[in-house]
Motif scaffolding. Structure first.
Motif, PDB file in Angstrom:
ATOM      1  N   PHE A  19       0.965  -1.146   0.004  1.00  0.00           N
ATOM      2  CA  PHE A  19      -0.113   0.097   0.115  1.00  0.00           C
ATOM      3  C   PHE A  19       0.840   1.383  -0.110  1.00  0.00           C
ATOM      4  CE2 PHE A  19      -3.187  -2.669   0.233  1.00  0.00           C
ATOM      5  CZ  PHE A  19      -3.635  -3.178   1.487  1.00  0.00           C
ATOM      6  N   ALA A  20       0.605   2.327  -0.851  1.00  0.00           N
ATOM      7  CA  ALA A  20       1.181   3.350  -0.862  1.00  0.00           C
ATOM      8  C   ALA A  20       0.814   4.330   0.471  1.00  0.00           C
ATOM      9  CB  ALA A  20       0.833   4.511  -2.005  1.00  0.00           C
ATOM     10  N   HIS A  21       1.797   5.077   0.851  1.00  0.00           N
ATOM     11  CA  HIS A  21       1.585   6.081   2.153  1.00  0.00           C
ATOM     12  C   HIS A  21       0.931   7.336   1.641  1.00  0.00           C
ATOM     13  CE1 HIS A  21       2.467   8.201   5.660  1.00  0.00           C
ATOM     14  NE2 HIS A  21       2.808   9.160   4.898  1.00  0.00           N
ATOM     15  N   SER A  22      -0.006   7.626   2.429  1.00  0.00           N
ATOM     16  CA  SER A  22      -0.720   8.903   2.185  1.00  0.00           C
ATOM     17  C   SER A  22      -1.466   9.233   3.491  1.00  0.00           C
ATOM     18  CB  SER A  22      -1.953   8.475   1.273  1.00  0.00           C
ATOM     19  OG  SER A  22      -2.895   9.580   1.064  1.00  0.00           O
ATOM     20  N   SER A  23      -1.826  10.525   3.432  1.00  0.00           N
ATOM     21  CA  SER A  23      -2.393  10.984   4.851  1.00  0.00           C
ATOM     22  C   SER A  23      -3.564  12.058   4.624  1.00  0.00           C
ATOM     23  CB  SER A  23      -1.381  11.902   5.563  1.00  0.00           C
ATOM     24  OG  SER A  23      -1.097  13.178   4.644  1.00  0.00           O
ATOM     25  N   SER A  24      -4.434  12.001   5.547  1.00  0.00           N
ATOM     26  CA  SER A  24      -5.830  12.790   5.351  1.00  0.00           C
ATOM     27  C   SER A  24      -6.175  13.271   6.562  1.00  0.00           C
ATOM     28  CB  SER A  24      -6.792  11.948   4.720  1.00  0.00           C
ATOM     29  OG  SER A  24      -6.589  10.523   5.108  1.00  0.00           O
ATOM     30  N   ILE A 169      -7.834  -0.014   8.519  1.00  0.00           N
ATOM     31  CA  ILE A 169      -8.950  -0.675   9.554  1.00  0.00           C
ATOM     32  C   ILE A 169      -9.382  -2.173   9.083  1.00  0.00           C
ATOM     33  CG2 ILE A 169     -11.526  -0.106   9.758  1.00  0.00           C
ATOM     34  CD1 ILE A 169     -11.189   2.696   8.876  1.00  0.00           C
ATOM     35  N   GLN A 170      -9.726  -2.916  10.054  1.00  0.00           N
ATOM     36  CA  GLN A 170     -10.045  -4.352   9.894  1.00  0.00           C
ATOM     37  C   GLN A 170     -11.525  -4.494  10.475  1.00  0.00           C
ATOM     38  OE1 GLN A 170      -6.766  -6.368  11.750  1.00  0.00           O
ATOM     39  NE2 GLN A 170      -6.480  -7.109   9.799  1.00  0.00           N
ATOM     40  N   GLU A 180     -12.117  -8.405   7.017  1.00  0.00           N
ATOM     41  CA  GLU A 180     -12.087  -7.424   6.152  1.00  0.00           C
ATOM     42  C   GLU A 180     -11.010  -6.428   6.322  1.00  0.00           C
ATOM     43  OE1 GLU A 180     -14.681  -5.529   2.497  1.00  0.00           O
ATOM     44  OE2 GLU A 180     -15.088  -4.548   4.554  1.00  0.00           O
ATOM     45  N   ASN A 181      -9.838  -6.499   5.467  1.00  0.00           N
ATOM     46  CA  ASN A 181      -8.690  -5.425   5.904  1.00  0.00           C
ATOM     47  C   ASN A 181      -8.577  -4.333   4.722  1.00  0.00           C
ATOM     48  OD1 ASN A 181      -7.570  -7.221   7.935  1.00  0.00           O
ATOM     49  ND2 ASN A 181      -5.830  -7.591   6.981  1.00  0.00           N
ATOM     50  N   GLY A 182      -8.434  -3.117   5.294  1.00  0.00           N
ATOM     51  CA  GLY A 182      -8.702  -1.915   4.309  1.00  0.00           C
ATOM     52  C   GLY A 182      -7.482  -0.954   4.551  1.00  0.00           C
ATOM     53  N   VAL A 183      -6.854  -0.398   3.662  1.00  0.00           N
ATOM     54  CA  VAL A 183      -6.021   0.659   3.908  1.00  0.00           C
ATOM     55  C   VAL A 183      -6.809   1.883   3.061  1.00  0.00           C
ATOM     56  CG1 VAL A 183      -4.086   2.146   3.161  1.00  0.00           C
ATOM     57  CG2 VAL A 183      -3.939  -0.164   4.320  1.00  0.00           C
ATOM     58  N   PHE A 184      -7.136   3.120   3.421  1.00  0.00           N
ATOM     59  CA  PHE A 184      -7.854   4.158   3.038  1.00  0.00           C
ATOM     60  C   PHE A 184      -7.169   5.299   2.867  1.00  0.00           C
ATOM     61  CE2 PHE A 184     -10.726   1.134   5.455  1.00  0.00           C
ATOM     62  CZ  PHE A 184     -11.112   0.754   4.269  1.00  0.00           C
TER      63      PHE A 184
END
Length: 270
Positions: A19-24, A169-170, A180-184
């Motif tokens: 997964f690429a790094h990002s911020s929000s 978030i899982q 379910e695993n997720g990167v947002f």
């Protein structure tokens, strides 16, 4: 734990690699006292639906149930320590209570030194807490289960660790035996993996069956991972060994030896 391809160097054992790094700007806001600052966009488009038809939900903000006094706001029975002598039990309980407070403060502020978080991990692992209520606390009693945000990850043998830099978030569904695993990544998009899970004592094993890729405003793309065999996940598959779970935080070690903790979160209306 091994590294994410770009941004997160310690989470491959928890199945969030590449997964690429990002911020929000997502935030965790407790019903009473906890506010967890996050670097995640409050308008991330995510899907937590288990059906084969992708659907998009708005994830405007997140709430955590963590309370700094260590009390369960929902009145649930506290986690019990396996009985030893009375004196030994009291000492263990005191150490566990202090460690849980450290982790809840870390979830709230993300400023607790890594060394203190690692020490808390060690205490909870050695305490050998009764895991009989862990699964239902993690995944609830009905589908679609409960969602947890990753806060901190540590390397094998707790040599070092850091706060997880992106919104991960899982979702654990105890009733439906789903995970379910997720990167947002805010407006950039999201990447989620969904599959089935099994539970035995304190070990949650899982197999991912599909991946969903969301890019910008486009509809999510769903890809099968080719898991056609309907077998129950086992310890030969990716798994978590859980040391502590309450209504607010959860601590587990992955199969490769890395340890992490999550803070309970949920979708809220704006």
């Amino acid at each position: 734990m091994s590294s994410l391809t770009v941004a997160a160097s310690s989470f491959s054992s928890f199945s969030l690699t590449r997964f690429a790094h990002s911020s929000s700007n997502n935030s965790l806001i407790p019903p009473k006292v906890l506010k967890v600052p996050l670097n995640a966009n409050s308008q991330s488009s995510i899907s937590f639906k288990s059906s084969n038809t992708p659907s998009i939900y708005r994830f405007p903000s997140l709430k955590t149930c963590a309370a700094l006094d260590g009390k369960d706001p929902n009145g649930a029975t506290p986690v019990l320590v396996e009985e030893e002598s009375s004196t030994s039990s009291n000492i263990v309980n005191e150490e566990v209570e202090k460690s849980v407070k450290v982790l809840k403060n870390a979830a709230k502020t993300r400023k607790v030194p890594a060394e203190e978080v690692l020490s808390a991990f060690s205490v909870l692992e050695k305490a050998k807490l009764d895991p009989s209520k862990f699964f239902n606390t993690l995944g609830g009693t009905s589908s679609p289960g409960r969602t947890w945000m990753l806060i901190f990850t540590a390397e094998k043998k707790l040599k070092k660790g850091r706060y997880f830099p992106v919104t991960a978030i899982q979702r654990f569904d105890a009733a439906g035996k789903r995970i379910e695993n997720g990167v947002f990544l805010g407006p950039i998009g999201s990447l989620t993996f969904e599959g089935r899970l099994s539970w035995k004592t304190r070990i949650l094993a899982f197999i991912f069956e599909r991946v969903r890729i969301k890019i910008g405003p486009l509809n999510p793309l769903e890809i099968s991972l080719g898991q056609k065999e309907e077998r129950e996940p086992s310890t030969k598959d990716p798994c978590f060994i859980w040391f502590y779970v309450d209504e607010e935080i959860a601590v587990a070690r992955g199969r490769s030896g890395g340890t992490a903790f999550w803070c309970r979160c949920r979708r809220v209306n704006t």
